[in-house]
Design a protein around this motif. Structure first.
Motif, mmCIF file in Angstrom:
data_model
loop_
_atom_site.group_PDB
_atom_site.id
_atom_site.type_symbol
_atom_site.label_atom_id
_atom_site.label_comp_id
_atom_site.label_asym_id
_atom_site.label_seq_id
_atom_site.Cartn_x
_atom_site.Cartn_y
_atom_site.Cartn_z
ATOM 1 N N UNK A 45 0.807 -1.207 0.000
ATOM 2 C CA UNK A 45 0.000 0.000 0.000
ATOM 3 C C UNK A 45 0.839 1.255 0.000
ATOM 4 N N UNK A 46 0.145 2.381 0.136
ATOM 5 C CA UNK A 46 0.825 3.668 0.132
ATOM 6 C C UNK A 46 0.017 4.662 0.956
ATOM 7 N N UNK A 47 0.695 5.736 1.348
ATOM 8 C CA UNK A 47 0.052 6.855 2.037
ATOM 9 C C UNK A 47 0.626 8.129 1.459
ATOM 10 N N UNK A 48 -0.249 9.116 1.231
ATOM 11 C CA UNK A 48 0.216 10.370 0.647
ATOM 12 C C UNK A 48 0.987 11.212 1.650
ATOM 13 N N UNK A 49 0.817 10.909 2.959
ATOM 14 C CA UNK A 49 1.515 11.683 3.989
ATOM 15 C C UNK A 49 1.700 10.819 5.234
ATOM 16 N N UNK A 50 2.920 10.822 5.741
ATOM 17 C CA UNK A 50 3.230 10.082 6.961
ATOM 18 C C UNK A 50 4.071 10.963 7.882
ATOM 19 N N UNK A 51 3.666 11.041 9.157
ATOM 20 C CA UNK A 51 4.386 11.837 10.143
ATOM 21 C C UNK A 51 4.627 10.975 11.382
ATOM 22 N N UNK A 52 5.883 10.906 11.812
ATOM 23 C CA UNK A 52 6.228 10.220 13.059
ATOM 24 C C UNK A 52 6.324 11.264 14.165
ATOM 25 N N UNK A 53 5.659 10.999 15.269
ATOM 26 C CA UNK A 53 5.664 11.938 16.384
ATOM 27 C C UNK A 53 6.682 11.464 17.416
ATOM 28 N N UNK A 54 7.869 12.106 17.404
ATOM 29 C CA UNK A 54 8.972 11.753 18.284
ATOM 30 C C UNK A 54 9.036 12.721 19.455
ATOM 31 N N UNK A 55 9.730 12.342 20.547
ATOM 32 C CA UNK A 55 9.894 13.277 21.674
ATOM 33 C C UNK A 55 10.551 14.587 21.255
ATOM 34 N N UNK A 56 11.418 14.529 20.218
ATOM 35 C CA UNK A 56 12.118 15.730 19.764
ATOM 36 C C UNK A 56 11.259 16.583 18.827
ATOM 37 N N UNK A 57 10.110 16.074 18.413
ATOM 38 C CA UNK A 57 9.247 16.797 17.483
ATOM 39 C C UNK A 57 8.803 15.894 16.344
ATOM 40 N N UNK A 58 7.957 16.404 15.472
ATOM 41 C CA UNK A 58 7.436 15.616 14.361
ATOM 42 C C UNK A 58 8.500 15.396 13.291
ATOM 43 N N UNK A 59 8.546 14.171 12.772
ATOM 44 C CA UNK A 59 9.439 13.815 11.674
ATOM 45 C C UNK A 59 8.571 13.492 10.464
ATOM 46 N N UNK A 60 8.638 14.339 9.440
ATOM 47 C CA UNK A 60 7.831 14.162 8.235
ATOM 48 C C UNK A 60 8.535 13.207 7.275
ATOM 49 N N UNK A 61 7.844 12.143 6.908
ATOM 50 C CA UNK A 61 8.375 11.205 5.928
ATOM 51 C C UNK A 61 7.796 11.445 4.543
ATOM 52 N N UNK A 62 6.728 12.247 4.460
ATOM 53 C CA UNK A 62 6.112 12.524 3.170
ATOM 54 C C UNK A 62 5.311 11.351 2.669
ATOM 55 N N UNK A 63 5.335 11.150 1.350
ATOM 56 C CA UNK A 63 4.623 10.032 0.741
ATOM 57 C C UNK A 63 5.408 8.743 0.955
ATOM 58 N N UNK A 64 4.709 7.681 1.335
ATOM 59 C CA UNK A 64 5.389 6.414 1.598
ATOM 60 C C UNK A 64 4.710 5.279 0.832
ATOM 61 N N UNK A 65 5.492 4.265 0.534
ATOM 62 C CA UNK A 65 4.998 3.009 -0.031
ATOM 63 C C UNK A 65 5.609 1.870 0.771
ATOM 64 N N UNK A 66 4.854 0.811 0.981
ATOM 65 C CA UNK A 66 5.366 -0.309 1.761
ATOM 66 C C UNK A 66 4.924 -1.632 1.171
ATOM 67 N N UNK A 67 5.677 -2.661 1.557
ATOM 68 C CA UNK A 67 5.342 -4.036 1.206
ATOM 69 C C UNK A 67 5.602 -4.896 2.439
ATOM 70 N N UNK A 68 4.576 -5.611 2.888
ATOM 71 C CA UNK A 68 4.662 -6.435 4.093
ATOM 72 C C UNK A 68 4.595 -7.900 3.707
ATOM 73 N N UNK A 69 5.573 -8.672 4.152
ATOM 74 C CA UNK A 69 5.621 -10.103 3.848
ATOM 75 C C UNK A 69 4.651 -10.869 4.748
ATOM 76 N N UNK A 70 3.623 -11.531 4.172
ATOM 77 C CA UNK A 70 2.687 -12.293 5.006
ATOM 78 C C UNK A 70 3.355 -13.423 5.785
ATOM 79 N N UNK A 71 4.343 -14.094 5.159
ATOM 80 C CA UNK A 71 4.999 -15.208 5.835
ATOM 81 C C UNK A 71 5.768 -14.753 7.066
ATOM 82 N N UNK A 72 6.230 -13.491 7.058
ATOM 83 C CA UNK A 72 6.985 -12.993 8.205
ATOM 84 C C UNK A 72 6.109 -12.907 9.453
#
Length: 248
Positions: free
Chosen positions: A49-76
Motif C-alpha cells: 500500500x501507500x500513504x500520501x503523507x506520513x508523520x512520526x511523532x517523536x519526543x524531539x518533534x514531528x518527523x515528516x516522511x512525506x509520501x510512503x509506499x510499503x510491502x509487508x511479507x505475510x509469511x513474516x
C-alpha cells in the motif's frame, strides 16, 4: 473422502486468506498508535500500500516522511517478525530500506539508504549546521534499544556552520562504522573535501560513547567557527581536539 466438516474448514481457510489478501490499507490506521504515527491518503492493501503523507511523532518533534509506499511479507507474520520494505519521499528527503520488527525495542535494518537535510540533526543535538546527510546501512541490529551489530557509512555533504554573521562553509565528511556482534560500535571520521579537516574516531559501547576528532584548517579558522570550537574542543597547537566521553 473429505467429510462435510473438513470441506467446510478448508473453505473457511480459503475465504479468510482471500479476505486478508485484500485487507484495505486504511485498517492500519486502526492498528498503529495514533499518538506516534499519523497516516493520510491511504491506498492499496495492508500487504502492499501507500500513504500520501506520513508523520512520526517523536519526543524531539514531528518527523515528516512525506509520501510512503510499503510491502509487508505475510509469511513474516508467521515468524512473529514482520518484514516491511519501506520507501518514502518528502521533497529532497528520501528513505528506502527493509525493516524486520522483532519487538518493541528490537529491530533489524537491511539495505537502508537515507538522504536528509543536516538541519534534522538539530532535533537531537543543538548544532547550528546545514548541508545534506546521506546514510547507507548494509545491516543494523538493534536490541533493547541499542545497536548490537552494524555496518554502514554516513556522509555529511557540503556542510556549513550557521554563525550570527552568516554561513561558514566547512566541507564534506564521512563516517565509516562497523560493529561485529558482541563488540562496540566503532567509526572512522575522514575528510572528503574542504579546507576544514576532521580526522578521528567515534565509539559506542552500550550506553557509553566516546568521540576523539582532530579539527584543523588549511588556512585561518573563521572567527565565529573558532569561538564555537573553543566551547567544546581543546586547543592543540593551531588545531582543536574534540574529545568527549559520556553516557546517556
Amino acid at each position: 473422502m473429505l467429510s462435510r466438516i473438513g470441506i467446510g474448514a478448508i473453505l473457511i481457510v480459503v475465504l479468510a486468506a482471500a479476505l486478508l489478501s485484500a485487507a484495505p490499507a486504511r485498517l492500519l490506521a486502526l492498528v498503529l498508535p495514533e499518538d506516534q504515527v499519523s497516516l493520510q491518503g491511504l491506498d492499496g492493501t495492508v500487504w502492499q500500500g501507500s500513504a500520501s503523507r506520513c508523520v512520526l511523532q517523536l519526543p524531539q518533534g514531528n518527523l515528516h516522511l512525506g509520501a510512503i509506499r510499503w510491502s509487508l511479507s505475510p509469511l513474516s507474520l508467521l515468524r512473529l517478525a514482520p518484514q516491511v520494505t519501506l520507501n518514502s519521499q518528502w521533497g529532497a528527503q528520501r528513505i528506502n530500506g527493509e525493516l524486520v520488527l522483532r519487538g518493541a525495542r528490537d529491530v533489524d535494518v537491511r539495505q537502508l539508504e537515507m538522504e536528509v537535510a543536516a538541519q534534522l540533526v538539530q532535533r537531537f543535538a543543538p548544532l547550528a549546521i546545514d548541508g545534506n546527510v546521506s546514510l547507507q546501512v548494509q545491516q543494523l541490529s538493534v536490541r533493547d534499544g541499542l545497536p548490537a551489530s552494524a555496518n554502514g557509512r554516513m556522509v555529511w555533504q557540503d556542510g556549513g556552520f550557521r554563525s550570527p554573521r552568516g554561513r561558514v562553509p566547512l566541507g564534506t565528511y564521512a563516517l565509516q562504522f562497523e560493529q561485529p556482534p558482541g563488540e562496540a560500535l566503532r567509526g572512522q571520521v575522514i575528510t572528503l573535501a574542504g579546507d576544514l579537516q576532521a580526522e578521528g574516531e567515534v565509539a559506542l559501547s552500550g550506553r557509553q560513547y566516546r568521540i576523539d576528532v582532530l579539527v584543523s584548517s588549511a588556512g585561518e579558522f573563521d572567527p565565529q567557527l573558532k569561538q564555537a570550537l573553543s566551547l567544546m574542543a581543546t586547543p592543540e597547537g593551531p588545531n582543536y581536539r574534540l574529545r568527549l566521553e559520556a553516557g546517556f
